[in-house]
Design an enzyme around this catalytic site. Structure first.
Site, short mmCIF file in Angstrom:
data_model
loop_
_atom_site.label_atom_id
_atom_site.label_comp_id
_atom_site.label_asym_id
_atom_site.label_seq_id
_atom_site.Cartn_x
_atom_site.Cartn_y
_atom_site.Cartn_z
N LYS A 22 0.84 -1.21 0.00
CA LYS A 22 0.00 0.00 0.00
C LYS A 22 0.87 1.26 0.00
O LYS A 22 0.64 2.18 -0.80
CB LYS A 22 -0.89 0.01 1.24
CG LYS A 22 -1.57 1.36 1.51
CD LYS A 22 -2.48 1.35 2.71
CE LYS A 22 -1.77 1.62 4.01
NZ LYS A 22 -1.52 3.04 4.31
N ASN A 23 1.87 1.30 0.88
CA ASN A 23 2.62 2.56 1.06
C ASN A 23 3.62 2.82 -0.07
O ASN A 23 4.02 3.95 -0.27
CB ASN A 23 3.28 2.60 2.44
CG ASN A 23 2.22 2.67 3.53
OD1 ASN A 23 1.06 3.03 3.26
ND2 ASN A 23 2.58 2.28 4.74
N CYS A 117 -4.34 7.74 9.86
CA CYS A 117 -4.65 7.16 11.17
C CYS A 117 -4.34 8.17 12.27
O CYS A 117 -3.38 8.88 12.22
CB CYS A 117 -3.78 5.94 11.41
SG CYS A 117 -4.10 4.64 10.25
N ARG A 122 1.29 13.65 13.52
CA ARG A 122 1.48 13.59 12.06
C ARG A 122 1.83 14.96 11.47
O ARG A 122 1.14 15.48 10.59
CB ARG A 122 0.26 13.00 11.35
CG ARG A 122 -0.37 11.76 11.97
CD ARG A 122 0.55 10.57 12.13
NE ARG A 122 0.96 9.93 10.90
CZ ARG A 122 0.29 8.99 10.26
NH1 ARG A 122 -0.90 8.64 10.70
NH2 ARG A 122 0.78 8.42 9.17
N ASP A 305 4.29 -0.32 12.15
CA ASP A 305 3.01 -0.80 11.61
C ASP A 305 2.72 -2.24 12.00
O ASP A 305 1.64 -2.75 11.70
CB ASP A 305 2.98 -0.66 10.09
CG ASP A 305 2.96 0.78 9.66
OD1 ASP A 305 3.19 1.05 8.48
OD2 ASP A 305 2.74 1.65 10.53
C1 EPZ Z 1 4.33 6.44 6.78
O1 EPZ Z 1 3.67 7.48 7.49
C2 EPZ Z 1 3.29 5.35 6.60
N1 EPZ Z 1 2.15 5.87 5.84
C3 EPZ Z 1 2.82 4.85 7.97
O2 EPZ Z 1 1.98 3.72 7.73
C4 EPZ Z 1 4.03 4.36 8.77
O3 EPZ Z 1 3.60 4.01 10.06
C5 EPZ Z 1 5.07 5.48 8.85
O4 EPZ Z 1 5.43 5.91 7.53
C6 EPZ Z 1 6.35 5.01 9.54
O5 EPZ Z 1 6.88 3.92 8.87
C7 EPZ Z 1 2.28 5.95 4.49
O6 EPZ Z 1 3.30 5.61 3.91
C8 EPZ Z 1 1.07 6.47 3.75
P1 EPZ Z 1 6.78 9.38 9.07
P2 EPZ Z 1 4.39 8.94 7.60
O7 EPZ Z 1 6.80 10.69 8.38
O8 EPZ Z 1 5.16 9.21 6.36
C9 EPZ Z 1 7.44 12.46 12.57
C10 EPZ Z 1 0.05 2.46 7.79
O9 EPZ Z 1 -0.38 1.77 8.72
N2 EPZ Z 1 7.38 13.51 11.53
O10 EPZ Z 1 7.85 8.39 8.79
O11 EPZ Z 1 3.36 9.92 8.03
C11 EPZ Z 1 6.09 11.82 12.82
O12 EPZ Z 1 5.33 12.57 13.74
C12 EPZ Z 1 0.58 3.82 8.08
O13 EPZ Z 1 0.15 2.07 6.60
C13 EPZ Z 1 7.70 14.82 11.88
O14 EPZ Z 1 8.02 15.11 13.03
O15 EPZ Z 1 5.38 8.67 8.81
C14 EPZ Z 1 6.46 10.47 13.36
O16 EPZ Z 1 6.70 10.60 14.75
C15 EPZ Z 1 0.35 4.24 9.52
N3 EPZ Z 1 7.66 15.78 10.91
C16 EPZ Z 1 7.80 10.16 12.66
O17 EPZ Z 1 8.26 11.40 12.13
C17 EPZ Z 1 7.31 15.50 9.61
O18 EPZ Z 1 7.31 16.42 8.77
C18 EPZ Z 1 7.68 9.18 11.52
O19 EPZ Z 1 6.69 9.65 10.65
C19 EPZ Z 1 6.99 14.16 9.29
C20 EPZ Z 1 7.03 13.19 10.26
#
Ligand code: EPZ
Length: 430
Positions: A22-23, A117, A122, A305
């Site tokens: 999916k991702n 989610c 986020r 995840d």
């Molecule tokens: C992606 O989310 C996935 N979603 C998530 O999967 C997955 O849990 C996550 O990556 C981590 O692997 C998709 O790919 C659509 P991050 P994303 O940016 O990109 C912080 C599922 O179940 N952060 O890696 O939103 C954030 O708060 C979903 O399929 C900032 O601080 O995750 C988090 O603590 C759930 N500033 C950490 O980084 C930002 O600008 C990781 O988030 C961006 C993120």
């Protein structure tokens, strides 16, 4: 309202074919709008999140057509660089990938702030930091992210936190910037590598994806391609955990075992047998699971995840386990539901202390988000009696044919639309 209803107690056994990730699919769909040529994408999962993004692409003039259940043709020659405010798009996190794609192609984009989610704040500050470094003016207004630039130029960007989304978004925009961009502290997830491979097949010049330093040399334009998406390591991991929880014997097929290494390693610690083939992993569990400790980390660490799924399994293991969620600040919401099924779990901040119980008992529970919803289904598969789960649309965002695949493995589970069909299921398995 749609529900899953489950009669627990069967050990699951057999083979299950894993669908496209999916991702990876969401990022690749957004990137496919960056060329005016036709793009053919195979192994495209047929689930709510990807279908919502496809519908949104149609709304901005992108031609998309599913030529088969898992094959999509895309042509963005007529795409309008307009505001993207599809209401459904608010429901999926990946909406913001269109910003990186549109900024790269049209040098401006205006996209509704992402949904997804409710597992934490986020934020998108790292995305905006990257876009600004590339020369874009970024702002959030009226619930939208707006990014515009006269031109995009390469930059040396150091992410303050390992972010999958920010790495993906910056990589897309940098692909059509002038000069070289370096992304430091980049995410290394398989879907980041899959997107880089997809963009390179379109003529991009990206090196280092899968390491924490990604180098992108900007190009003038991207051309069409045919590409097959990698298998979904979280769907595979969920079925591997189903085998462990139900003391079963499940083979996940069409996978890349290397992407599952951290999950296989934990299952071995918990007492499962793991057999690997080129594109399959078999998980056999013959006795009660052993306790262990887990800390979620960016890839190649144990994936966040998969945190709800392994917590459900450890809730039945012998001994005390500790699960620490280091990525998101609010990803234990499902614990209350699991406690109503008999789990003995205490949450202290980002840590869950799990005292293994002998069994779960069926209950009427609510899926709080995508992966926690899937984990609660696993709990129902092994619980005494009947479990009814509400809000299953969360689960169907990221799992194709989830309950059907579980049925083929021997699970007594049904997707019911009303009380009458629920009663029918209960009578059948009373
Ligand atoms: C992606 O989310 C996935 N979603 C998530 O999967 C997955 O849990 C996550 O990556 C981590 O692997 C998709 O790919 C659509 P991050 P994303 O940016 O990109 C912080 C599922 O179940 N952060 O890696 O939103 C954030 O708060 C979903 O399929 C900032 O601080 O995750 C988090 O603590 C759930 N500033 C950490 O980084 C930002 O600008 C990781 O988030 C961006 C993120």
């Amino acid at each position: 309202m749609e529900q899953y209803i489950i009669k627990g107690g069967n050990s699951l056994a057999g083979e299950v074919e894993i669908t496209g990730a999916k991702n990876a699919a969401l990022a690749i769909l957004a990137a496919s709008t960056m060329t005016d040529d036709t793009v053919i994408i195979e192994n495209m999962p047929d689930e709510a999140d990807t279908n919502i993004l496809l519908a949104t692409m149609n709304e901005i003039g992108v031609f998309t057509h599913r030529t088969g259940r898992h094959t999509v043709r895309v042509n963005a020659a007529k795409a309008r660089d307009m505001v993207i405010d599809n209401d459904a798009l608010k429901k999926i996190r990946a909406s913001y990938y269109l910003i990186g794609a549109m900024l790269g192609k049209f040098k401006h984009a205006r996209v509704v702030l992402p949904g997804g989610c409710a597992i934490g704040l986020r934020p998108v500050d790292q995305h905006m930091k990257g876009f600004s470094a590339l020369g874009a003016e970024c702002r959030i207004e009226h619930g939208y992210i707006v990014a515009e630039a006269r031109e995009l130029h390469g930059a040396h960007i150091y992410l303050d936190v390992v972010s999958v989304g920010a790495t993906i978004n910056i990589m897309m925009a940098a692909t059509l910037a002038q000069g070289q961009t370096i992304i430091e502290n980049a995410a290394k997830e398989p879907h980041v590598v899959d997107l880089a491979n997809f963009l390179n097949s379109m003529g991009a010049r990206i090196k280092g994806a899968g390491t924490d330093v990604i180098r992108i040399r900007g190009v003038e334009r991207l051309h069409g391609t045919e590409y097959a998406i990698i298998p979904d390591q979280i769907e595979a991991g969920t079925f591997m955990m189903a085998s462990a929880i139900t003391r079963g014997d499940i083979t996940v097929r069409g996978v890349i075992p290397k992407h599952l290494e951290s999950i296989s390693a934990k299952l071995k610690e918990m007492g499962c047998e793991i057999h690997e083939e080129d594109d399959a992993v078999r998980v056999i569990c013959k006795e009660r699971l052993k306790s262990t400790h887990v800390k979620t980390l960016p890839y190649p660490g144990f994936p966040t995840d998969m945190q709800p799924q392994i917590t459900v399994a450890l809730g039945l293991a012998s001994g005390v386990s500790i699960v620490t969620e280091s990525i998101f600040e609010n990803r234990f919401k499902y614990i209350d539901e699991l406690v109503s099924m008999g789990a003995n779990i205490k949450v202290e901040g980002s840590t869950a202390i799990i005292s293994g119980e002998e069994k779960y008992t069926g209950a009427h529970i609510v899926a709080p988000d995508l992966r926690a919803g899937a984990a609660l289904v696993l709990a129902g598969l092994v619980a005494d009696g009947f479990t009814t789960i509400d809000n299953i649309r969360f689960i169907e965002r990221g799992y194709e044919d989830f309950y059907v695949k579980l049925q083929t493995l021997g699970a007594r589970i049904e997707r019911v639309e009303d009380e009458r069909s629920g009663q029918k299921f209960r009578l059948k398995y009373a």
